[in-house]
Design a protein around this motif. Structure first.
Motif, PDB file in Angstrom:
ATOM      1  N   LEU A 258       0.838  -1.195   0.000  1.00  0.00           N
ATOM      2  CA  LEU A 258       0.000   0.000   0.000  1.00  0.00           C
ATOM      3  C   LEU A 258       0.875   1.248   0.000  1.00  0.00           C
ATOM      4  O   LEU A 258       2.007   1.226   0.503  1.00  0.00           O
ATOM      5  CB  LEU A 258      -0.905   0.008   1.232  1.00  0.00           C
ATOM      6  CG  LEU A 258      -1.766  -1.229   1.472  1.00  0.00           C
ATOM      7  CD1 LEU A 258      -2.493  -1.108   2.795  1.00  0.00           C
ATOM      8  CD2 LEU A 258      -2.733  -1.443   0.339  1.00  0.00           C
ATOM      9  N   ASP A 259       0.331   2.353  -0.520  1.00  0.00           N
ATOM     10  CA  ASP A 259       1.050   3.625  -0.463  1.00  0.00           C
ATOM     11  C   ASP A 259       0.656   4.378   0.811  1.00  0.00           C
ATOM     12  O   ASP A 259      -0.030   3.838   1.680  1.00  0.00           O
ATOM     13  CB  ASP A 259       0.803   4.452  -1.725  1.00  0.00           C
ATOM     14  CG  ASP A 259      -0.653   4.858  -1.892  1.00  0.00           C
ATOM     15  OD1 ASP A 259      -1.468   4.568  -0.992  1.00  0.00           O
ATOM     16  OD2 ASP A 259      -0.965   5.473  -2.928  1.00  0.00           O
ATOM     17  N   GLN A 260       1.089   5.635   0.923  1.00  0.00           N
ATOM     18  CA  GLN A 260       0.827   6.421   2.125  1.00  0.00           C
ATOM     19  C   GLN A 260      -0.665   6.693   2.349  1.00  0.00           C
ATOM     20  O   GLN A 260      -1.113   6.860   3.466  1.00  0.00           O
ATOM     21  CB  GLN A 260       1.585   7.758   2.061  1.00  0.00           C
ATOM     22  CG  GLN A 260       3.084   7.595   2.094  1.00  0.00           C
ATOM     23  CD  GLN A 260       3.551   6.961   3.392  1.00  0.00           C
ATOM     24  OE1 GLN A 260       2.954   7.140   4.441  1.00  0.00           O
ATOM     25  NE2 GLN A 260       4.632   6.195   3.321  1.00  0.00           N
ATOM     26  N   GLN A 261      -1.450   6.745   1.253  1.00  0.00           N
ATOM     27  CA  GLN A 261      -2.892   6.960   1.371  1.00  0.00           C
ATOM     28  C   GLN A 261      -3.651   5.649   1.547  1.00  0.00           C
ATOM     29  O   GLN A 261      -4.865   5.614   1.439  1.00  0.00           O
ATOM     30  CB  GLN A 261      -3.431   7.695   0.123  1.00  0.00           C
ATOM     31  CG  GLN A 261      -3.023   9.143   0.051  1.00  0.00           C
ATOM     32  CD  GLN A 261      -1.583   9.317  -0.428  1.00  0.00           C
ATOM     33  OE1 GLN A 261      -1.065   8.490  -1.161  1.00  0.00           O
ATOM     34  NE2 GLN A 261      -0.932  10.380   0.023  1.00  0.00           N
ATOM     35  N   ARG A 262      -2.934   4.568   1.792  1.00  0.00           N
ATOM     36  CA  ARG A 262      -3.495   3.227   2.020  1.00  0.00           C
ATOM     37  C   ARG A 262      -4.212   2.687   0.796  1.00  0.00           C
ATOM     38  O   ARG A 262      -5.182   1.956   0.891  1.00  0.00           O
ATOM     39  CB  ARG A 262      -4.446   3.214   3.224  1.00  0.00           C
ATOM     40  CG  ARG A 262      -3.886   3.793   4.500  1.00  0.00           C
ATOM     41  CD  ARG A 262      -2.617   3.226   4.931  1.00  0.00           C
ATOM     42  NE  ARG A 262      -2.781   1.974   5.656  1.00  0.00           N
ATOM     43  CZ  ARG A 262      -1.773   1.192   5.978  1.00  0.00           C
ATOM     44  NH1 ARG A 262      -0.562   1.508   5.648  1.00  0.00           N
ATOM     45  NH2 ARG A 262      -1.987   0.083   6.605  1.00  0.00           N
ATOM     46  N   ARG A 263      -3.723   3.062  -0.404  1.00  0.00           N
ATOM     47  CA  ARG A 263      -4.248   2.522  -1.651  1.00  0.00           C
ATOM     48  C   ARG A 263      -3.331   1.409  -2.119  1.00  0.00           C
ATOM     49  O   ARG A 263      -2.109   1.454  -1.903  1.00  0.00           O
ATOM     50  CB  ARG A 263      -4.364   3.602  -2.721  1.00  0.00           C
ATOM     51  CG  ARG A 263      -5.420   4.639  -2.412  1.00  0.00           C
ATOM     52  CD  ARG A 263      -5.491   5.638  -3.496  1.00  0.00           C
ATOM     53  NE  ARG A 263      -4.203   6.338  -3.550  1.00  0.00           N
ATOM     54  CZ  ARG A 263      -4.014   7.546  -3.999  1.00  0.00           C
ATOM     55  NH1 ARG A 263      -5.024   8.237  -4.468  1.00  0.00           N
ATOM     56  NH2 ARG A 263      -2.835   8.113  -3.980  1.00  0.00           N
ATOM     57  N   LEU A 264      -3.894   0.441  -2.799  1.00  0.00           N
ATOM     58  CA  LEU A 264      -3.132  -0.705  -3.290  1.00  0.00           C
ATOM     59  C   LEU A 264      -2.194  -0.262  -4.395  1.00  0.00           C
ATOM     60  O   LEU A 264      -2.610   0.329  -5.384  1.00  0.00           O
ATOM     61  CB  LEU A 264      -4.077  -1.795  -3.795  1.00  0.00           C
ATOM     62  CG  LEU A 264      -3.425  -3.078  -4.279  1.00  0.00           C
ATOM     63  CD1 LEU A 264      -2.718  -3.792  -3.139  1.00  0.00           C
ATOM     64  CD2 LEU A 264      -4.460  -3.997  -4.909  1.00  0.00           C
ATOM     65  N   VAL A 265      -0.897  -0.546  -4.215  1.00  0.00           N
ATOM     66  CA  VAL A 265       0.121  -0.196  -5.207  1.00  0.00           C
ATOM     67  C   VAL A 265       0.517  -1.427  -6.005  1.00  0.00           C
ATOM     68  O   VAL A 265       0.653  -1.373  -7.221  1.00  0.00           O
ATOM     69  CB  VAL A 265       1.364   0.420  -4.522  1.00  0.00           C
ATOM     70  CG1 VAL A 265       2.475   0.678  -5.505  1.00  0.00           C
ATOM     71  CG2 VAL A 265       0.990   1.674  -3.784  1.00  0.00           C
ATOM     72  N   GLU A 266       0.670  -2.550  -5.284  1.00  0.00           N
ATOM     73  CA  GLU A 266       1.191  -3.750  -5.936  1.00  0.00           C
ATOM     74  C   GLU A 266       0.615  -4.984  -5.258  1.00  0.00           C
ATOM     75  O   GLU A 266       0.422  -5.011  -4.047  1.00  0.00           O
ATOM     76  CB  GLU A 266       2.718  -3.753  -5.793  1.00  0.00           C
ATOM     77  CG  GLU A 266       3.425  -4.871  -6.453  1.00  0.00           C
ATOM     78  CD  GLU A 266       4.940  -4.757  -6.303  1.00  0.00           C
ATOM     79  OE1 GLU A 266       5.626  -5.313  -7.163  1.00  0.00           O
ATOM     80  OE2 GLU A 266       5.408  -4.147  -5.339  1.00  0.00           O
ATOM     81  N   ALA A 267       0.318  -5.980  -6.074  1.00  0.00           N
ATOM     82  CA  ALA A 267      -0.153  -7.263  -5.562  1.00  0.00           C
ATOM     83  C   ALA A 267       0.693  -8.359  -6.174  1.00  0.00           C
ATOM     84  O   ALA A 267       0.755  -8.487  -7.401  1.00  0.00           O
ATOM     85  CB  ALA A 267      -1.624  -7.467  -5.896  1.00  0.00           C
ATOM     86  N   LEU A 268       1.353  -9.129  -5.337  1.00  0.00           N
ATOM     87  CA  LEU A 268       2.219 -10.218  -5.800  1.00  0.00           C
ATOM     88  C   LEU A 268       1.664 -11.544  -5.332  1.00  0.00           C
ATOM     89  O   LEU A 268       1.143 -11.653  -4.229  1.00  0.00           O
ATOM     90  CB  LEU A 268       3.632 -10.045  -5.251  1.00  0.00           C
ATOM     91  CG  LEU A 268       4.372  -8.767  -5.608  1.00  0.00           C
ATOM     92  CD1 LEU A 268       5.656  -8.676  -4.830  1.00  0.00           C
ATOM     93  CD2 LEU A 268       4.650  -8.716  -7.099  1.00  0.00           C
ATOM     94  N   ARG A 269       1.834 -12.549  -6.161  1.00  0.00           N
ATOM     95  CA  ARG A 269       1.406 -13.900  -5.801  1.00  0.00           C
ATOM     96  C   ARG A 269       2.624 -14.816  -5.923  1.00  0.00           C
ATOM     97  O   ARG A 269       3.272 -14.855  -6.945  1.00  0.00           O
ATOM     98  CB  ARG A 269       0.292 -14.375  -6.742  1.00  0.00           C
ATOM     99  CG  ARG A 269      -0.234 -15.732  -6.374  1.00  0.00           C
ATOM    100  CD  ARG A 269      -1.390 -16.087  -7.214  1.00  0.00           C
ATOM    101  NE  ARG A 269      -2.517 -15.279  -6.736  1.00  0.00           N
ATOM    102  CZ  ARG A 269      -3.708 -15.332  -7.228  1.00  0.00           C
ATOM    103  NH1 ARG A 269      -3.975 -16.125  -8.228  1.00  0.00           N
ATOM    104  NH2 ARG A 269      -4.679 -14.591  -6.739  1.00  0.00           N
ATOM    105  N   ALA A 270       2.902 -15.548  -4.847  1.00  0.00           N
ATOM    106  CA  ALA A 270       4.067 -16.445  -4.856  1.00  0.00           C
ATOM    107  C   ALA A 270       3.614 -17.856  -4.598  1.00  0.00           C
ATOM    108  O   ALA A 270       2.671 -18.105  -3.895  1.00  0.00           O
ATOM    109  CB  ALA A 270       5.055 -16.017  -3.792  1.00  0.00           C
TER     110      ALA A 270
END
Length: 188
Positions: free
Chosen positions: A176-188
């Motif tokens: 998440l960024d500083q505004q609590r928005r999703l920046v990146e989603a990774l799947r491992a």
């Protein structure tokens, strides 16, 4: 709220409380008998054993017992009314069936809201305390099933953790960024 609605609403809630208390008491007695050696071995005083039992039973069983007790309360409320011929009397008096079911639906909505609050406050704390008592000194306890973990600006979702091999499967990372928005989603 009319007299009939209050009667079915109060009847449903009273049956819910009775069923929930009876099932919790029975499960507490069974837990006390099954885990008697743990209670005696790890708890020096009666108060310690009782507090351990009062934490263990809700943290394990209350999430499943609330819906069961709610169903049993609605079933008993309508079943006993039908057995006493109250439903037939209401229908013959011109009261539609939805007027009978509406207070039960309102009671179910109230219980659902209360359950959400209880799950997110009391049961969460009881589960944490029970985990701390069962596994002292461990910050993360590996067990079967999915769990979430939060650190910094990232959330981790682990589908399965294997304690013996110390491996994680199905890991998803959400940054998440500083505004609590999703920046990146990774799947491992």
């Amino acid at each position: 709220m009319r007299i009939l609605s209050r009667y079915f609403f109060a009847s449903s809630l009273s049956f819910f409380v009775i069923v929930l208390l009876v099932t919790l008491t029975v499960i507490a007695l069974i837990e006390m008998l099954v885990h008697f050696d743990d209670l005696v071995e790890h708890r020096e005083k009666v108060g310690g054993a009782l507090s351990y039992l009062l934490i263990r039973v809700p943290s394990i069983y209350l999430r499943q017992l609330i819906p069961i007790a709610s169903f049993a309360a609605a079933f008993l409320c309508l079943g006993l009314a039908a057995r006493r011929q109250e439903i037939i009397a209401l229908k013959s008096g011109g009261i539609p069936p939805y007027r009978i079911a509406l207070p039960l639906l309102l009671a179910a909505i109230l219980l659902s809201t209360a359950t959400l609050f209880i799950n997110e406050t009391l049961l969460l704390g009881a589960t944490r305390e029970f985990t701390r008592l069962e596994h002292p000194g461990q910050s993360v306890v590996f067990r079967r099933g999915s769990f979430w973990y939060h650190k910094g600006d990232a959330f981790y979702n682990v589908r399965e953790a294997d304690r013996e091999t110390r491996t994680l499967r199905g890991v998803r990372i959400f940054r998440l960024d500083q505004q609590r928005r999703l920046v990146e989603a990774l799947r491992a």
